[in-house]
Design a protein around this motif. Structure first.
Motif: not given
Lengths: 123, 123
Positions: A57, A61-62, A66-69, A74
């Motif tokens: 993940y 993300q990097r 995807l973005k992580i909240d 995810a």
DNA sequence: CATCTGTTATAGGAATGATATAACAGATGG
DNA sequence: CCATCTGTTATATCATTCCTATAACAGATG
């Protein structure tokens, strides 16, 4: 989406995870804004350690897939940098094409392969 | 052919070696029947251990890119299994295309990339 | 407050990557 | 025959990576 890990592969589990998720996005099995399972849930589901999923993940993300909240976990969120994307695609494609050319796969056959895959994925 | 190794890359040296040699074959910098440097000579030239080069040569031999003769050393010799080659190319291509699609690279842009590379390599 | 997120820290074991030294068998050329 | 070149194999060592395990933390949810 069913994520399938080959534990006997020489490819690292977290790499397989990244590739499977990217394939899932490309084939619209995952859509923009859709939530992925939590690191713990996915780890439990496929029978690996939480940190292995977390590593995948974090990489996705990097790399802008995807973005992580902390609230929603995810979430698929594509960060498009078209120029860099084309440059990266070209480099990765070069390796594949080099191997293909050594096996006498010509330009037309390669175009056919590209079309095949785009067709199969509904592009 | 000049083989260039990035010692700061996260890709293993022997993998870079394999890819560079395959690229060299695909771009006709190496031709069928041509000799590669001996494991010791190449290792000396690029500043790595003999065994690292030997590992790359052994893999390329196993994958059918060259044959090894005690007399003449490593010689480019392509073993063509077209059906398997197409199947492998399709699998590798899928990963590249998945990433590309996530970056909004469409079918035409991918075809253009393929043409670009074939053109650049004189295919 | 209990429970869910991602994240971080730390540790250990197994496997891999790269190096180093050494030796061997086969072939070559003087 | 001998020195020299091939690839190949056998050890050993060291650093790194991969995966797991246990634990804790901060933020958000209901």
């Amino acid at each position: 989406m069913m994520i399938q890990i080959d534990f006997h592969s020489d490819e690292a589990i977290y790499v397989q995870l990244c590739n499977q998720i990217i394939l899932g996005i490309a084939t619209s099995q995952f859509r923009e804004g859709e939530q992925l399972p939590s690191v713990r849930a996915l780890a439990e589901a496929i029978g690996v350690n939480m940190h292995t999923v977390n590593k995948a993940y974090a990489i996705l993300q990097r790399e802008g897939f995807l973005k992580i909240d902390r609230r929603r976990g995810a979430v698929i969120a594509l960060d498009i940098d078209k120029l860099r994307a084309l440059s990266e695609a070209r480099e990765e494609l070069s390796i594949v094409l080099a191997r293909a050319i050594c096996r006498n796969i010509n330009r037309n056959e390669m175009h056919a392969l590209v079309d095949d895959i785009y067709d199969a994925w509904g592009g």
